[in-house]
Design a protein around this motif. Structure first.
Motif, short mmCIF file in Angstrom:
data_model
loop_
_atom_site.label_atom_id
_atom_site.label_comp_id
_atom_site.label_asym_id
_atom_site.label_seq_id
_atom_site.Cartn_x
_atom_site.Cartn_y
_atom_site.Cartn_z
N GLU A 21 0.84 -1.20 0.00
CA GLU A 21 0.00 0.00 0.00
C GLU A 21 0.87 1.25 0.00
O GLU A 21 0.45 2.30 -0.44
CB GLU A 21 -0.89 0.02 1.24
CG GLU A 21 -2.06 -0.96 1.20
CD GLU A 21 -1.71 -2.33 1.77
OE1 GLU A 21 -0.52 -2.57 2.09
OE2 GLU A 21 -2.63 -3.16 1.90
N LEU A 26 -1.68 -1.92 -5.05
CA LEU A 26 -2.27 -1.80 -3.70
C LEU A 26 -2.39 -0.34 -3.26
O LEU A 26 -3.05 -0.05 -2.27
CB LEU A 26 -1.44 -2.61 -2.68
CG LEU A 26 -1.42 -4.13 -2.87
CD1 LEU A 26 -0.65 -4.79 -1.74
CD2 LEU A 26 -2.82 -4.71 -2.96
N ARG A 47 -5.98 4.43 -3.38
CA ARG A 47 -6.93 5.30 -2.69
C ARG A 47 -7.25 6.56 -3.49
O ARG A 47 -6.38 7.13 -4.13
CB ARG A 47 -6.40 5.71 -1.32
CG ARG A 47 -6.46 4.57 -0.32
CD ARG A 47 -5.99 4.97 1.05
NE ARG A 47 -4.56 5.24 1.10
CZ ARG A 47 -3.85 5.23 2.21
NH1 ARG A 47 -4.43 4.99 3.37
NH2 ARG A 47 -2.56 5.47 2.18
N LYS A 82 -5.26 -0.65 5.45
CA LYS A 82 -4.54 -1.60 4.59
C LYS A 82 -5.32 -2.89 4.39
O LYS A 82 -6.22 -3.22 5.17
CB LYS A 82 -3.19 -1.96 5.23
CG LYS A 82 -2.21 -0.81 5.26
CD LYS A 82 -0.82 -1.30 5.64
CE LYS A 82 0.20 -0.21 5.49
NZ LYS A 82 0.01 0.88 6.48
N GLY A 83 -4.93 -3.62 3.37
CA GLY A 83 -5.34 -5.00 3.15
C GLY A 83 -6.83 -5.27 3.27
O GLY A 83 -7.66 -4.57 2.70
N ARG A 116 -9.03 -2.45 4.65
CA ARG A 116 -9.34 -1.43 3.64
C ARG A 116 -10.50 -1.89 2.77
O ARG A 116 -11.45 -1.15 2.53
CB ARG A 116 -8.10 -1.15 2.77
CG ARG A 116 -8.35 -0.12 1.70
CD ARG A 116 -7.14 0.08 0.77
NE ARG A 116 -6.06 0.80 1.42
CZ ARG A 116 -4.97 1.25 0.78
NH1 ARG A 116 -4.85 1.06 -0.53
NH2 ARG A 116 -4.03 1.90 1.42
N SER A 123 -7.09 7.43 4.15
CA SER A 123 -8.10 6.38 3.99
C SER A 123 -9.52 6.93 4.20
O SER A 123 -10.46 6.51 3.53
CB SER A 123 -7.84 5.23 4.97
OG SER A 123 -6.80 4.41 4.46
N THR A 177 -2.31 -9.80 0.18
CA THR A 177 -2.28 -8.42 0.67
C THR A 177 -0.83 -8.00 0.86
O THR A 177 0.08 -8.81 0.66
CB THR A 177 -2.99 -8.30 2.04
OG1 THR A 177 -2.24 -9.09 2.98
CG2 THR A 177 -4.41 -8.79 1.99
N GLY A 178 -0.64 -6.77 1.29
CA GLY A 178 0.71 -6.32 1.59
C GLY A 178 1.34 -7.16 2.70
O GLY A 178 2.55 -7.35 2.76
#
Lengths: 448, 247
Positions: free
Chosen positions: A24, A61, A64, B10-11, B14, B40, B188-189
């Protein structure tokens, strides 16, 4: 590299050793990397690592939306935001991207790097024309904002610059208001390429979206026949009351054998397509069907089998006239050549300010060819023609163009190179494509 | 619903926050980094078509238990109530690294078990005080069985899963619905750099299942669903087999 892995573009050729680092936190993973990759929808080697430098950053990733101003339509997003999210979330609310390519599975960073164009190029130009600001990690590690007023050269070299001027971290651009989430459009059968140029030109004044499907297999009297599509956003009572629901597609589960596509199957498909698409009066059209017909088949690139394919897209200036277009079509329909049934013709408007951006005023063809022993020779001869006519090719599609051909097509290359060298004198930013087509080595010292 | 999410930047967090926000739930985000939280929050607002500032945020770090009560109080005040608390935050490290670094192992065990439980206890008190609510916590399939690649991480998650099970038994009748999410391998990260096994899932597919589980009050949810079956087999394997295999 932790694993023995390979990467390939949408055409699945070439396949090169390489892997992606995903996070991300795009600013973190771009430090010291040679390239950032989005969804890998460029066809050839644009998003692939150069030999010996196999680890690239992945933007996917970092997806946003950072700001949206409903008064001006200005939207700021991280580079990995996919167009599919914007399409799904904003179209029902009356907003759309100013320019869309033929698939929604691209990132906004990729849209800038390739400076994508769409059916409205004759009117609205490329995506880059609507971008107001970019945040980048440049080769020396700094994070730099650029725009048409701030670091203008970096901005111009980055729009269409294939990610070779720095890592695109954030993109700011203007969304446009649409009168409804539906399209209103019509189609017209076209008998030959001369007629195509005429109908494209005529439609340009009244229709924001124009494009044509052109038969790139048939010869003789059917050479260059096709179907012209034109559309605009539906207005008032034209649009159904409910917003369009996403079309359910299907997934091509595996590679088809390489012989699936041959001259006979391509001919049959083209014949059927032509016969089933008569001239149709204006009616309402689902935006999925008009903008993203191929997205309905996930992994449609598997049709070409394991050996993969390439897409050749070029633009031939209007000044060349129909004779050059006919010669082009004669070359791609030559016996021994297998062109795919999905060929697109489009008229482009004037070139924008992106220094390596593809479109310029003229007629553009996009044709898929399977990767075969004859493919390189065919593309060499097509490039001879394009160079002779003063046209150029689209880097986001390219796999086979040679360095000297590209240099002859790009009078702007020297300026782009000099800006790029200012920002990356050591040539840290590289891709498989830049190794093939561009000389990005370190700045040469004084005379020996 | 009024929902607090710890770990939404995150991931899977999110993806889950996006689904909840897009369908109209009111959200408040807790996390470590104020700048990241604010990015976010703006993302969720833009996606849901809500005015800037409508998704609130507060700093909350699973390594700092003294901040749990103030963070949840800020969330409750910001939302004007509280229906659901979601915890997706946690630490992950490979078994190799944890074995080599005792301090790292202590941190991970504290964050993923003790402090997550302490946070849940604070959330439980607040939800019960309001009369009802849902506590949805991300544990892991790693807690299902003692396994070689996840000895320490798996132990922390096993403890967390047991805690959530007990909580559900004890408080469901009083109105507290506890949901224990057990994701399998999800891209995911967090799992970046690990070898991707078969049946790996995408965060959005997990999020879709979790939204359904929250709505239904389902106490245990495997995501992607196939991992329920895989773990059933793993739980049934005799000990001598588990000792032999590397899974």
């Amino acid at each position: 590299m932790k694993r023995a892995e390979t990467l390939a573009g949408w055409g699945r050729s070439p396949v090169v050793p390489g892997c992606e680092v995903r996070s991300e936190d795009l600013p973190r993973i771009t430090v010291g990397r040679p390239l950032t990759r989005g969804l890998g929808r460029s066809y050839g080697d644009s998003s692939l690592p150069a030999a010996g430098d196999p680890v690239v950053a992945s933007a996917v990733l970092a997806d946003r939306i950072l700001a949206f101003d409903p008064d001006s339509g200005t939207l700021r997003a991280e580079a990995g935001l996919p167009l599919s999210d914007l399409y799904r979330l904003f179209l029902p609310r009356g907003w759309f991207v100013p320019v869309t390519p033929g698939t929604q599975f691209v990132t906004v960073g990729g849209m800038v790097a390739s400076d994508i164009h769409g059916g409205n190029h004759h009117r609205d130009g490329c995506f880059g024309a609507h971008v107001t600001e970019l945040r980048m990690r440049v080769a020396d590690g700094r994070i730099v904002d650029c725009s048409r007023t701030e670091e203008r050269d970096l901005f111009r070299a980055t729009v269409g610059g294939m990610g070779l001027t720095g890592h695109i971290l954030e993109v700011t651009f203007r969304m446009v208001r649409v009168s409804s989430p539906w399209l209103w459009g019509e189609s017209e059968r076209v008998r030959n390429v001369g007629e195509f140029v005429e109908v494209l030109g005529r439609a340009a004044a009244d229709w924001p979206f124009t494009k044509g499907w052109i038969d790139c297999v048939s010869r003789g009297k059917n050479l260059g026949r096709g179907v012209m599509f034109r559309a605009r956003w539906a207005q008032g009572a034209e649009a159904p009351a409910k917003p369009p629901t996403p079309k359910k597609g299907f997934t091509l589960p595996m590679n088809l054998p390489s012989w699936t596509l041959n001259r006979l199957t391509a001919r049959v498909f083209n014949g059927l397509y032509y016969q089933t698409h008569p001239t149709r009066p204006a009616s309402v059209i689902h935006p999925d069907v008009f903008f993203y017909p191929l997205d309905a088949i996930r992994h449609w690139n598997r049709v070409y089998g394991k050996k993969g394919f390439t897409q050749y897209q070029c633009v031939i200036p209007h000044s060349s006239g129909p004779r050059a277009l006919t010669r082009f079509l004669e070359m791609v329909t030559r016996p021994g050549v297998v062109a795919s049934p999905v060929c697109v013709i489009k008229d482009c408007g004037p070139e924008g300010d992106g220094l390596l951006s593809f479109p310029k005023s003229g007629i553009s063809f996009a044709i898929d060819f399977p990767v075969r022993p004859w493919t390189q020779g065919l593309i060499d001869s097509l490039n001879d023609l394009v160079v002779g006519e003063g046209g150029r090719i689209y880097l986001a599609k390219d796999t086979f163009t040679r360095r000297d051909h590209f240099a002859k097509m790009e009078p702007r290359l020297a300026e782009w190179q000099s800006i790029r060298r200012q920002w990356d004198p050591e040539g840290r930013l590289r891709s498989a494509q830049s190794e093939r087509l561009l000389d990005l080595g370190p700045t040469k010292g004084g005379s020996p | 619903m009024k929902i607090v999410v710890l770990g939404a930047t995150k991931g899977m967090g999110r993806a889950l926050a996006r689904r909840l926000c897009e369908r109209g739930d009111a959200l408040f985000l807790l996390g470590r980094d104020p700048e990241d939280l604010s990015r976010s929050a703006r993302d969720l607002e833009a996606r849901a078509g809500r005015p800037a500032g409508s998704v609130g945020t507060a700093v909350c770090d699973l390594e700092r238990p003294e901040g749990f009560a103030p963070a949840l109080a800020a969330a409750e005040a910001g939302l004007g109530g509280l229906d659901t608390v979601v915890v997706t935050a946690g630490l992950f490290e490979t078994q190799e690294r944890l074995e080599a670094d005792a301090e790292l192992a202590r941190r991970l065990l504290t964050v993923d078990f003790a402090n997550t439980v302490v946070f849940c206890e604070e959330a439980r008190r607040r939800l019960l005080a309001r009369g009802a609510g849902t506590l949805c916590v991300f544990s892991s399939v790693a807690g299902e069985r003692g396994r070689k690649p996840v000895v320490l991480y798996g132990a922390a998650k096993a403890g967390l899963s047991r805690y959530l099970e007990g909580l559900d038994h004890k408080f469901r009748a009083q109105g507290l619905r506890t949901i224990c999410v057990k994701p399998g391998f999800v891209r995911t990260g967090m799992t970046e750099g690990l070898k991707t096994p078969p049946f790996a899932g995408e965060p959005d597919a997990v999020a879709a299942r979790v939204v359904k589980a929250i709505d239904r009050g389902q106490p245990v949810v495997y995501a992607p669903g196939i991992w329920g079956l895989i773990m059933l087999v793993i739980r049934l394997l005799p000990r001598f087999v588990m000792r032999k295999i590397g899974f």
